[in-house]
Structures are given as structure tokens and as C-alpha cells.
Write a protein that holds these residues in place. Structure first.
Motif, PDB file in Angstrom:
ATOM      1  N   TYR A 192       1.181  -1.130   0.271  1.00 30.55           N
ATOM      2  CA  TYR A 192      -0.241  -0.277   0.121  1.00 30.55           C
ATOM      3  C   TYR A 192       1.284   1.505   0.068  1.00 30.55           C
ATOM      4  N   GLU A 193       2.338   1.241  -0.641  1.00 33.03           N
ATOM      5  CA  GLU A 193       3.045   2.447  -0.714  1.00 33.03           C
ATOM      6  C   GLU A 193       2.086   3.744  -0.703  1.00 33.03           C
ATOM      7  N   HIS A 194       1.667   3.157  -1.674  1.00 30.84           N
ATOM      8  CA  HIS A 194       1.336   4.777  -2.637  1.00 30.84           C
ATOM      9  C   HIS A 194      -0.082   5.364  -1.551  1.00 30.84           C
ATOM     10  N   LEU A 195      -0.649   4.445  -0.876  1.00 35.10           N
ATOM     11  CA  LEU A 195      -2.028   4.486  -0.966  1.00 35.10           C
ATOM     12  C   LEU A 195      -1.954   5.336   0.205  1.00 35.10           C
ATOM     13  N   THR A 196      -1.670   6.294   0.810  1.00 41.93           N
ATOM     14  CA  THR A 196      -1.606   7.253   2.354  1.00 41.93           C
ATOM     15  C   THR A 196      -2.363   8.746   2.203  1.00 41.93           C
ATOM     16  N   PHE A 197      -2.700   9.233   3.566  1.00 39.49           N
ATOM     17  CA  PHE A 197      -3.398  10.324   3.565  1.00 39.49           C
ATOM     18  C   PHE A 197      -2.938  11.562   4.604  1.00 39.49           C
ATOM     19  N   ASP A 198      -3.722  11.916   3.749  1.00 38.01           N
ATOM     20  CA  ASP A 198      -3.467  13.289   4.896  1.00 38.01           C
ATOM     21  C   ASP A 198      -1.663  13.650   4.847  1.00 38.01           C
ATOM     22  N   ASP A 199      -1.190  13.475   5.857  1.00 32.83           N
ATOM     23  CA  ASP A 199       0.465  13.965   6.640  1.00 32.83           C
ATOM     24  C   ASP A 199       0.744  12.867   7.099  1.00 32.83           C
ATOM     25  N   ALA A 200       0.547  11.384   5.684  1.00 29.40           N
ATOM     26  CA  ALA A 200       0.811   9.979   7.370  1.00 29.40           C
ATOM     27  C   ALA A 200       2.009  10.343   5.479  1.00 29.40           C
ATOM     28  N   ARG A 201       3.018   9.235   5.629  1.00 24.23           N
ATOM     29  CA  ARG A 201       4.647   9.412   4.176  1.00 24.23           C
ATOM     30  C   ARG A 201       4.125   7.625   4.428  1.00 24.23           C
ATOM     31  N   HIS A 202       4.484   7.027   3.600  1.00 20.44           N
ATOM     32  CA  HIS A 202       5.635   6.061   3.602  1.00 20.44           C
ATOM     33  C   HIS A 202       6.684   6.063   3.091  1.00 20.44           C
ATOM     34  N   VAL A 203       7.880   5.319   4.747  1.00 15.38           N
ATOM     35  CA  VAL A 203       8.960   5.439   4.456  1.00 15.38           C
ATOM     36  C   VAL A 203       9.602   4.190   4.657  1.00 15.38           C
ATOM     37  N   PRO A 204      10.260   3.861   3.700  1.00 10.44           N
ATOM     38  CA  PRO A 204      10.711   1.831   3.419  1.00 10.44           C
ATOM     39  C   PRO A 204      11.911   2.328   4.661  1.00 10.44           C
ATOM     40  N   ILE A 205      11.355   0.647   5.205  1.00  9.71           N
ATOM     41  CA  ILE A 205      12.400   1.411   6.039  1.00  9.71           C
ATOM     42  C   ILE A 205      13.951   0.743   5.720  1.00  9.71           C
ATOM     43  N   ALA A 206      14.511   0.605   4.481  1.00  8.67           N
ATOM     44  CA  ALA A 206      15.123   0.856   3.745  1.00  8.67           C
ATOM     45  C   ALA A 206      16.464   1.310   4.335  1.00  8.67           C
ATOM     46  N   THR A 207      15.890   2.733   3.687  1.00  9.54           N
ATOM     47  CA  THR A 207      15.781   3.879   3.450  1.00  9.54           C
ATOM     48  C   THR A 207      16.487   3.899   4.767  1.00  9.54           C
ATOM     49  N   LEU A 208      16.728   3.311   5.655  1.00 15.25           N
ATOM     50  CA  LEU A 208      17.733   3.671   7.699  1.00 15.25           C
ATOM     51  C   LEU A 208      18.953   3.998   7.531  1.00 15.25           C
ATOM     52  N   PRO A 209      19.579   4.347   8.361  1.00 15.77           N
ATOM     53  CA  PRO A 209      21.129   3.687   8.296  1.00 15.77           C
ATOM     54  C   PRO A 209      21.446   2.576   8.298  1.00 15.77           C
ATOM     55  N   GLY A 210      22.080   1.911   7.615  1.00 15.69           N
ATOM     56  CA  GLY A 210      22.417   0.085   7.994  1.00 15.69           C
ATOM     57  C   GLY A 210      21.329  -0.517   7.366  1.00 15.69           C
ATOM     58  N   MET A 211      20.060  -0.041   6.895  1.00 16.04           N
ATOM     59  CA  MET A 211      18.593  -1.362   7.326  1.00 16.04           C
ATOM     60  C   MET A 211      19.484  -1.733   5.478  1.00 16.04           C
ATOM     61  N   ALA A 212      19.399  -1.194   4.690  1.00 14.64           N
ATOM     62  CA  ALA A 212      19.584  -1.919   3.409  1.00 14.64           C
ATOM     63  C   ALA A 212      20.336  -2.855   2.953  1.00 14.64           C
ATOM     64  N   GLY A 213      20.821  -3.805   3.909  1.00 10.97           N
ATOM     65  CA  GLY A 213      21.876  -4.531   3.689  1.00 10.97           C
ATOM     66  C   GLY A 213      21.085  -6.042   5.026  1.00 10.97           C
ATOM     67  N   ARG A 214      20.178  -5.594   5.327  1.00 15.09           N
ATOM     68  CA  ARG A 214      19.374  -6.266   6.459  1.00 15.09           C
ATOM     69  C   ARG A 214      17.409  -6.297   5.841  1.00 15.09           C
ATOM     70  N   THR A 215      17.319  -5.625   4.525  1.00 12.92           N
ATOM     71  CA  THR A 215      16.292  -5.556   4.377  1.00 12.92           C
ATOM     72  C   THR A 215      15.582  -6.357   3.802  1.00 12.92           C
ATOM     73  N   VAL A 216      14.260  -6.184   3.102  1.00 11.75           N
ATOM     74  CA  VAL A 216      13.858  -7.214   1.852  1.00 11.75           C
ATOM     75  C   VAL A 216      12.560  -6.614   1.775  1.00 11.75           C
ATOM     76  N   THR A 217      12.688  -5.917   0.473  1.00  9.87           N
ATOM     77  CA  THR A 217      11.609  -5.063   0.474  1.00  9.87           C
ATOM     78  C   THR A 217      10.495  -5.585  -0.604  1.00  9.87           C
ATOM     79  N   ILE A 218       9.172  -5.642  -0.422  1.00 14.41           N
ATOM     80  CA  ILE A 218       7.859  -6.606  -0.898  1.00 14.41           C
ATOM     81  C   ILE A 218       7.028  -5.647  -1.551  1.00 14.41           C
ATOM     82  N   SER A 219       7.179  -5.254  -2.386  1.00 12.40           N
ATOM     83  CA  SER A 219       5.554  -4.138  -2.745  1.00 12.40           C
ATOM     84  C   SER A 219       5.041  -5.425  -4.264  1.00 12.40           C
TER      85      SER A 219
END
Ligand SMILES: *Cc1c(COP(=O)(O)O)cnc(C)c1O
Length: 408
Positions: A215-242
């Protein structure tokens, strides 16, 4: 006859489908949908749109079929789509992703199954916020592992992750934190504090984060979707599914994907190639064109979809509140969860089995998204999930019918 040594038996048990006498019953989703069809009830139980996605994307699929793109696509997905997914992640979220880090799957459902089959096994545990999407428990059971639910907690403004509880539930057996944001069924969108705390836990305990972001594109008002893979040190340990299903309103196309670092994607590919190998060649090309969006038509479609969903969310939330439900306004997705306790209802499952006949509306109990017999299920026993991804006139009609709950 039961066969507790067989994987299907564990799947049935861990998804709450096993009766005490050993018989396997159908899911409440199937039960309620059949009942809705038989009674002519308005089905707000199943979450699929009653209006199809954009015509320009349909056109690409039709042209691809006509152009003869009808044989097996590559196991990793067509290059056009892998490039489009990588570029979308880079442009929208600033992720550093190459097409080699993308594996196309048959919907997010296959991505979830292949990921869990690849990454966990017997004696290991998967932590997931509860309530959770029903395939998580099934896929974990297929892998022979154990899903450990960690209850989301009701706060002012919605359901939130209790990161301390998540940390407390982590053991030496924990391998995967399985997130879902925006969250089905509660509509919660994890905020920066929650994401940062989960990321810290994953780094400290050396866990893989698997995150379902359909549902990454389906947010409302000021809610903002942030993939956890973008946080420091996370890209190497995250599987992002969409998946394209929810984003483009083509849930029947079943085009999904996994983004992750090479060692994780290699493991997932190893399993995935023997599940389906590949699928949906012309639809993959259409989704690639939609994501690439050279003329902005997809962006326009999504802006309109969000605006209209926001209006439909208000309609359903206000309507349910007027009927007497305690409805939680979602920050994302196209579902509303509502407590029926103020209406004198203790058992949401019972209510959902009765509603198609008594008032002509179908919904699903939130207890179906919880560990069977667990404390989370007890806590949410009177909660019901409704979808608002139906035309406004249909929602008006459904709300008119729900007024009958007062009189009933
Ligand atoms: C719909 C849904 C899926 C399944 O996605 P498909 O692409 O249709 O397989 C996965 N996760 C969540 C949370 C969903 O709501």
C-alpha cells in the motif's frame, strides 16, 4: 484423519483453520464472501476495487499480448520491469537499487512465501505485529518456523507498534521481523520513530527485516510512507516487498517484486524459481510502463485515486461512527477497522457471519488476522474490518443498510 507431521496440518493449525476435532474449516474470508454472494449482500469484506485501474496501462498489456510477448518471461522478471522497479525506488525514496537487486514475483503473496521459505526454518521464529495479513502465518508454517505475534496497541489516533514489546519478544531463535506498512487491516503507517526503533533492534540483534509495502502509494493527509530499507545500515538486511495490485487497481494481475541485497535476493530466487518460475509476461510489461510513467499519467491516476479514497474513507468512517461503531480513521490502505462493542457486540466473527443476512452487508472480523486462541485475538474479538475501495454510491447504500444494526 489428522497428520500433525505434515506441513499442511501446521498451516491449518497456525492459520486458525483447525477445529478441535481435527477437521479443517474454510477461511472466514471465503465463508463471508460466499454468504455475501448467496444473499446479495454488499461485500465490504474483500479488499479489491470495483473500478479498474488506468486505461493507458491496460493498453500496454493488450499491445504486449498482440505483439507476442506471451511466452515465459525470464525467471527474475522482464528487464523492463526490473529497471522500472529500481528506478521507482530510487526516484521516490532515494534508495540505491540496481535492477539486479530486484526479483519479480507472482504478486506480493509469492514474494512473502518465497522470502520466508528461503530465510527461516524449523526451530526459528518470525516476529510480526498483530493483527497481520493471513498469508504470513501460512508461509511461516510452510517454512516449518513459528510466527510470534506482537500486538499493535490502540492509542489516540490509531493502532501503533509497541517497539519495547517487539524487543522483549526477540529471542535467540528470532530470524525475521515481518513488517507491513501501510498496515492491513488497521491502516497504520509506521512513523519515523517506530521505524528507527525497529531498525535499531534489527541491527542490535542481527535480524533480517521483511517489509510488506503493497500500500506504499495509498496514504492520506500528512502520513508519509518511508521504506525501512532507507534507514542507516538497513539496506543490507532488508527485503522490501511490493506489488502492482493495490497501487494500480489491478489486483488480478498478480505482479509483485522483492528488492534486497544480493545474498538475500539470491536465497529468495533459489526458492522462487521452483514455486512458479515466472508469470504474467504481458502484465509485467504493462506494470513497467506504468511505473516508468514518461507522461505522468500514472502519477495523475494515483493523485486522483488518493483523493477519492480519502473522501470514501471519510464517508465510511463517519457512517460507521453514526451507526455506533468505534471506527479508527486509517492513515493508509483502503480498510477501516471498527469496534462493534459499543453496539453490544462481543464477537465480531459472529456479527460478520450474521450481517449478510440480517442487514445485507458483508465485512470480516479482525480476529481472522490474529493467532487463533491468543491474547491478541481476545483483545480484538469485537473488531470488524470494512473496505472503502468501492464506489461512493455502494458505500452510501451499505451505510444505509448498516443502520439496521441499531434496530436489530
Ligand atoms: C493484498 C495484499 C497482499 C497480496 O498482494 P498480491 O500482489 O495480490 O499478491 C500482500 N500483503 C498485504 C498486506 C495485502 O493487503
Amino acid at each position: 484423519m489428522t497428520s500433525p507431521q505434515r506441513r499442511w496440518w501446521h498451516v491449518a493449525r497456525d492459520t486458525g483453520l483447525l477445529d478441535p476435532d481435527g477437521a479443517v474449516r474454510r477461511t472466514v474470508f471465503a465463508e463471508v464472501s460466499d454468504l455475501a454472494a448467496r444473499t446479495g449482500a454488499i461485500n465490504l469484506g474483500q479488499g479489491f476495487p470495483d473500478v479498474d485501474g488506468p486505461e493507458h496501462v491496460v493498453q500496454v498489456a493488450v499491445e504486449a499480448i498482440r505483439a507476442g510477448r506471451n511466452q515465459y518471461p525470464p525467471g527474475d522478471g522482464v528487464p523492463e520491469l526490473r529497471e522500472a522497479v529500481a528506478a521507482h525506488a530510487a526516484d521516490r525514496y532515494g534508495m540505491r537499487v540496481s535492477p539486479q537487486d530486484v526479483l519479480v514475483t507472482v504478486g506480493a503473496t509469492e514474494a512473502i512465501a518465497a522470502t520466508l521459505l528461503a530465510l527461516v526454518g524449523p526451530g526459528e521464529e518470525v516476529l510480526a505485529p498483530e493483527p497481520y495479513y493471513d498469508s504470513y502465518a501460512a508461509a511461516t508454517a510452510l517454512a516449518g518456523a513459528r510466527l510470534v505475534p506482537v500486538p499493535l496497541v490502540r492509542r489516540e489516533g490509531g493502532f501503533r507498534l509497541d517497539v519495547d514489546a517487539l524487543a522483549a519478544a526477540t529471542t535467540d531463535r528470532t530470524r525475521v521481523l515481518l513488517l507491513n506498512t501501510p498496515h492491513n487491516p488497521t491502516g497504520a503507517v509506521l512513523d519515523e520513530h517506530e521505524l528507527a526503533a525497529v531498525a535499531r533492534l534489527a541491527r542490535d540483534r542481527d535480524l533480517v527485516v521483511v517489509t510488506d509495502e503493497v500500500y506504499e502509494h495509498l496514504t492520506f493527509d500528512d502520513a508519509r510512507h518511508v521504506p525501512i530499507a532507507t534507514l542507516p545500515g538497513m539496506a543490507g538486511r532488508t527485503v522490501t516487498i511490493s506489488s502492482a495490485g493495490k497501487t494500480l487497481s489491478f489486483t488480478g494481475w498478480k505482479v509483485g517484486w522483492v528488492i534486497g541485497p544480493p545474498p538475500l535476493v539470491d536465497a529468495i530466487r533459489t526458492v522462487k524459481q521452483f514455486l512458479t518460475y515466472s508469470g504474467g509476461a504481458p502484465f509485467q510489461l504493462a506494470v513497467a510502463a506504468a511505473l516508468t510513467d514518461p507522461d505522468g499519467r500514472t502519477a495523475h491516476f494515483l493523485t486522483e485515486l488518493r483523493t477519492s479514497l480519502r473522501r470514501r474513507r471519510e464517508l465510511l468512517c463517519e457512517g460507521l461512527t453514526a451507526v455506533g461503531f468505534d471506527a479508527v480513521r486509517p492513515q493508509g490502505t483502503y480498510f477501516v477497522v471498527a469496534d462493534a462493542a459499543p453496539l453490544g457486540v462481543a464477537d465480531g466473527a459472529e456479527l460478520c457471519r450474521a450481517m449478510p443476512t440480517t442487514v445485507g452487508v458483508a465485512a470480516v472480523p479482525v480476529s481472522a488476522f490474529c493467532r487463533d486462541g491468543g491474547p491478541g485475538q481476545q483483545a480484538l474479538a469485537s473488531w470488524v474490518r470494512f473496505t472503502f475501495v468501492k464506489r461512493e454510491d455502494v458505500l452510501h447504500d451499505a451505510l444505509g443498510r448498516l443502520e439496521g444494526l441499531h434496530r436489530g
